[in-house]
Design a protein around this motif. Structure first.
Motif, PDB file in Angstrom:
ATOM      1  N   ALA A 107       0.832  -1.199   0.000  1.00 21.97           N
ATOM      2  CA  ALA A 107       0.000   0.000   0.000  1.00 21.97           C
ATOM      3  C   ALA A 107       0.871   1.254   0.000  1.00 21.97           C
ATOM      4  O   ALA A 107       0.564   2.235  -0.690  1.00 21.97           O
ATOM      5  CB  ALA A 107      -0.932  -0.001   1.213  1.00 21.97           C
ATOM      6  N   LEU A 142      -5.074   8.864  -2.848  1.00 18.68           N
ATOM      7  CA  LEU A 142      -5.374   7.580  -2.232  1.00 18.68           C
ATOM      8  C   LEU A 142      -6.023   7.729  -0.852  1.00 18.68           C
ATOM      9  O   LEU A 142      -6.749   6.837  -0.418  1.00 18.68           O
ATOM     10  CB  LEU A 142      -4.116   6.724  -2.158  1.00 18.68           C
ATOM     11  N   GLY A 179      -9.446   5.946  -0.323  1.00 16.85           N
ATOM     12  CA  GLY A 179      -9.641   5.066   0.825  1.00 16.85           C
ATOM     13  C   GLY A 179     -10.916   5.386   1.583  1.00 16.85           C
ATOM     14  O   GLY A 179     -11.670   4.480   1.976  1.00 16.85           O
ATOM     15  N   LEU A 184      -5.186   2.171   2.747  1.00 13.71           N
ATOM     16  CA  LEU A 184      -4.702   3.228   1.859  1.00 13.71           C
ATOM     17  C   LEU A 184      -4.745   4.582   2.567  1.00 13.71           C
ATOM     18  O   LEU A 184      -3.798   5.373   2.469  1.00 13.71           O
ATOM     19  CB  LEU A 184      -5.545   3.275   0.589  1.00 13.71           C
TER      20      LEU A 184
END
Length: 431
Positions: free
Chosen positions: A95, A107, A111, A144
């Motif tokens: 990740a 991200l 997420g 993430l």
């Protein structure tokens, strides 16, 4: 033998247009400090972290309702709670590499969106399999989000403020857990709670997208153009480096103690203080809340020049002694609870010291995400091993025997902290 920083840089010297010019000092960050710390963005990231932490703890709070509605046994409930830990155990470093390639803010928002979608779908689940699938989606989103956090905050803060910024960031998990425990008694139906969390995650994603600026266009192009093999080489180098590995070990031993004691704290309180489940939840939430104060204290101490390795050693030793006393000695209930609060308070010195330490040892923004991924991998290892290990020990030999594993974990963390002194000195940092 662990590679030094200079050796690691040589072994991964692949073309990357965002590298500093050749006349830049080798330990200078690859990205300049922010002109000023963006405190609005720090607040947005922390607020989103609180909401993300609710997704970690909501299954434990809702477990009785889940069992009644879906007919789950305790083993199935345990697997629902273990999904996040198992994902983090195996996917934290990958990740981090993904964040290095695709961008930290992107991200983090993705997420939160994944957690919102997973929670919304989970509210409609009518079987364990369906609910488990949505928990996997939520867990991937959380991973993430959490791994990208340190990279975002490093990018948006000045060096002089980073001790405080990372101390604030490290509070999101204990603060979210304390909030979940303190409000758990008011839970009225798990499906509505899942729907509420979906809305909260979606709102946090929008707020973070609005409040946090993206990396510069030049940095984004450079990251997108970087070969995957270069990122993989960085991940391999970070995962094999002495400093990040020692930080991950200290974090793993901290998590082992923290989650082991606090997983059993409500049971201890009900047995020793004869409080009901709601009272045990409130007292447990207050104890975990003390961890938040410890995190903030770490930020203040680091800003005043305290050494990271010393704070890690102090936190580990205090946690070990406090927990060993709680388990092994026939203490009055109020004394035992006070030691649990001290355990959580002192433990708060460690997350802020290790997360900020990762940013100090690996100053390139891409490597920070990977180093934090390694830290999280250590944390998840402790989360997975701690409660099961302590539960087995207590089941076999009673509460006093649990003092042994917690004491050994504390000694190991102190040894890791002392060894970190050399790693920080090699980087010219204040660790």
């Amino acid at each position: 033998m662990f590679p030094t920083r200079s050796a690691r840089m040589k072994s991964t010297s692949l073309p990357f247009s965002a590298q500093p010019p050749s006349d830049t000092a080798p330990d200078r960050p690859a990205q300049a400090d922010a002109a000023s710390t963006d405190w609005r963005a720090v607040a947005a990231v922390f607020g989103a972290g609180l909401i993300a932490a609710l997704q970690v703890g909501k299954t434990a709070i809702a477990l009785p309702a889940l069992r009644a509605d879906l007919g789950l046994d305790l083993r199935a409930g345990g697997w629902l709670m273990a999904v996040f830990g198992l994902l983090g155990l195996f996917a934290s470093v990958p990740a981090g590499a993904l964040v290095a390639r695709l961008g930290d803010r992107r991200l983090q928002v993705a997420g939160l969106a994944a957690m919102a979608l997973g929670s919304a779908l989970g509210s409609q689940a009518d079987s364990l399999t369906a609910l488990m699938a949505t928990r996997v989606l939520e867990g991937a989103g959380f991973l993430l989000f959490a791994v990208a956090g340190a990279s975002v905050l490093q990018r948006l803060s000045q060096a002089r403020d980073r001790a405080v910024v990372f101390a604030i960031w490290s509070c999101y998990m204990p603060a979210g857990m304390a909030l979940a425990l303190a409000t758990g008694a008011a839970l009225d139906g798990w499906r509505g709670y899942w729907e509420l969390n979906a809305l909260l995650c979606a709102a946090a994603a929008l707020a973070l997208h609005w409040a946090v600026r993206a990396p510069s266009a030049q940095a984004a192009r450079a990251a997108a153009a970087r070969p995957w093999r270069a990122i993989a080489a960085d991940a391999w180098a970070v995962a094999g480096a002495r400093g990040p590995l020692l930080l991950a070990l200290a974090f793993a031993l901290y998590a082992l103690q923290f989650y082991a004691l606090l997983s059993f704290l409500p049971t201890l309180l009900m047995q020793r203080m004869q409080v009901d489940a709601a009272g045990a939840g409130l007292l447990s939430g207050a104890a975990i809340g003390a961890n938040v104060l410890g995190n903030l204290a770490a930020g203040a101490l680091l800003r005043r020049g305290a050494r990271r390795w010393r704070l890690i050693a102090l936190a580990s030793a205090t946690m070990g002694l406090s927990a060993a006393a709680v388990f092994a000695l026939p203490l009055p209930a109020t004394v035992a609870y006070s030691l649990c609060v001290l355990f959580a308070l002192a433990g708060g010195l460690l997350p802020a010291s290790t997360i900020g330490g990762a940013a100090e040892l690996e100053r390139d923004p891409g490597r920070i995400a990977i180093a934090v991924g390694l830290l999280m991998q250590g944390s998840y290892l402790g989360q997975v091993i701690g409660p099961s290990l302590f539960g087995s020990v207590v089941q076999a030999a009673g509460w006093p025997a649990a003092a042994w594993p917690v004491g050994l974990a504390a000694l190991g963390a102190v040894a890791a902290a002392v060894a970190l002194r050399r790693s920080f000195a090699a980087e010219g940092g204040r660790g």
